[in-house]
Scaffold this motif. Sequence first.
Motif, PDB file in Angstrom:
ATOM      1  N   UNK A 108       0.845  -1.201   0.000  1.00  0.00           N
ATOM      2  CA  UNK A 108       0.000   0.000   0.000  1.00  0.00           C
ATOM      3  C   UNK A 108       0.881   1.251   0.000  1.00  0.00           C
ATOM      4  N   UNK A 109       1.905   1.268   0.835  1.00  0.00           N
ATOM      5  CA  UNK A 109       2.804   2.420   0.923  1.00  0.00           C
ATOM      6  C   UNK A 109       3.525   2.644  -0.401  1.00  0.00           C
ATOM      7  N   UNK A 110       3.983   1.560  -1.019  1.00  0.00           N
ATOM      8  CA  UNK A 110       4.741   1.671  -2.267  1.00  0.00           C
ATOM      9  C   UNK A 110       3.926   2.270  -3.413  1.00  0.00           C
ATOM     10  N   UNK A 111       2.610   2.196  -3.315  1.00  0.00           N
ATOM     11  CA  UNK A 111       1.752   2.714  -4.391  1.00  0.00           C
ATOM     12  C   UNK A 111       1.302   4.159  -4.158  1.00  0.00           C
ATOM     13  N   UNK A 112       1.755   4.779  -3.069  1.00  0.00           N
ATOM     14  CA  UNK A 112       1.284   6.119  -2.751  1.00  0.00           C
ATOM     15  C   UNK A 112       2.449   7.025  -2.349  1.00  0.00           C
ATOM     16  N   UNK A 113       2.767   8.034  -3.144  1.00  0.00           N
ATOM     17  CA  UNK A 113       3.906   8.916  -2.839  1.00  0.00           C
ATOM     18  C   UNK A 113       3.803   9.599  -1.465  1.00  0.00           C
ATOM     19  N   UNK A 114       2.606   9.990  -1.072  1.00  0.00           N
ATOM     20  CA  UNK A 114       2.443  10.620   0.237  1.00  0.00           C
ATOM     21  C   UNK A 114       2.782   9.672   1.374  1.00  0.00           C
ATOM     22  N   UNK A 115       2.398   8.426   1.229  1.00  0.00           N
ATOM     23  CA  UNK A 115       2.711   7.422   2.250  1.00  0.00           C
ATOM     24  C   UNK A 115       4.201   7.091   2.246  1.00  0.00           C
ATOM     25  N   UNK A 116       4.809   7.102   1.066  1.00  0.00           N
ATOM     26  CA  UNK A 116       6.250   6.875   0.988  1.00  0.00           C
ATOM     27  C   UNK A 116       6.992   7.975   1.742  1.00  0.00           C
ATOM     28  N   UNK A 117       6.537   9.203   1.578  1.00  0.00           N
ATOM     29  CA  UNK A 117       7.147  10.330   2.288  1.00  0.00           C
ATOM     30  C   UNK A 117       6.973  10.168   3.797  1.00  0.00           C
ATOM     31  N   UNK A 118       5.801   9.731   4.211  1.00  0.00           N
ATOM     32  CA  UNK A 118       5.545   9.509   5.650  1.00  0.00           C
ATOM     33  C   UNK A 118       6.462   8.414   6.184  1.00  0.00           C
ATOM     34  N   UNK A 119       6.701   7.372   5.404  1.00  0.00           N
ATOM     35  CA  UNK A 119       7.600   6.288   5.813  1.00  0.00           C
ATOM     36  C   UNK A 119       9.039   6.794   5.924  1.00  0.00           C
ATOM     37  N   UNK A 120       9.476   7.623   4.984  1.00  0.00           N
ATOM     38  CA  UNK A 120      10.819   8.206   5.054  1.00  0.00           C
ATOM     39  C   UNK A 120      10.950   9.096   6.300  1.00  0.00           C
ATOM     40  N   UNK A 121       9.909   9.862   6.580  1.00  0.00           N
ATOM     41  CA  UNK A 121       9.922  10.707   7.778  1.00  0.00           C
ATOM     42  C   UNK A 121      10.042   9.849   9.037  1.00  0.00           C
ATOM     43  N   UNK A 122       9.343   8.722   9.051  1.00  0.00           N
ATOM     44  CA  UNK A 122       9.411   7.809  10.193  1.00  0.00           C
ATOM     45  C   UNK A 122      10.848   7.342  10.409  1.00  0.00           C
ATOM     46  N   UNK A 123      11.533   6.982   9.337  1.00  0.00           N
ATOM     47  CA  UNK A 123      12.902   6.487   9.466  1.00  0.00           C
ATOM     48  C   UNK A 123      13.863   7.602   9.855  1.00  0.00           C
ATOM     49  N   UNK A 124      13.634   8.816   9.364  1.00  0.00           N
ATOM     50  CA  UNK A 124      14.462   9.953   9.753  1.00  0.00           C
ATOM     51  C   UNK A 124      14.297  10.238  11.242  1.00  0.00           C
ATOM     52  N   UNK A 125      13.066  10.199  11.717  1.00  0.00           N
ATOM     53  CA  UNK A 125      12.793  10.411  13.140  1.00  0.00           C
ATOM     54  C   UNK A 125      13.462   9.337  13.982  1.00  0.00           C
TER      55      UNK A 125
END
Length: 196
Positions: A108-125
């Motif tokens: 689901x995340x891989x198909x949505x750029x906004x969710x991908x950004x949220x996942x990257x933010x999670x890893x940065x945090x």
Amino acid sequence: MVRWQPGAPERLQKAALELFATRGFEQTTAAEIAEAVGLTERTFFRHFSDKREVLFQGQQVLVQAFLDGVAAAPPESSPLEVVASGLRSATSLFVDERRAHSRARQSVIDRNPGLQERERHKMTTLATTVADALRARGVDELAATLAAESGVTVFGIAFTQWLRDGEERSLTAIANGVFGELLDLAGKAGVSRENP
């Protein structure tokens, strides 16, 4: 309509993932997720601030597992040894029974750029939090940042491998291998401090 049953957040998460996978994230509403399990939209918002949070609710558990591993490392450990302890703690959360759920979530995340950004933010945090924990142990700024970023990168690479079709190794085993590869690369680089 059913007003209360135990496990509402888990039921909402399961229904959301199924709807996101079949209809798409953008095409699914919070009301539809709630309705799928016999709850109201109001109940959905008691558990989740928005429909994205259905996919990211466990973030604090992952962060805490990393921090628990950092705290468990012996005082004399190097920054990378401390991060390795955090990795072992975090990867132990991902038992084989969670793999199918994690694959569906990632799809689901891989198909949505906004969710991908949220996942990257999670890893940065996560990397920032681990670096802060290293600094609290007395590790200097640069070493803490490098070690934490490296550990989170190892986690991300290992997690991607763990999700692959046909993969049967545990996330911990995969992360240990990826971490070992990082150490080998650093050892083989032969780059001196004077000539990077």
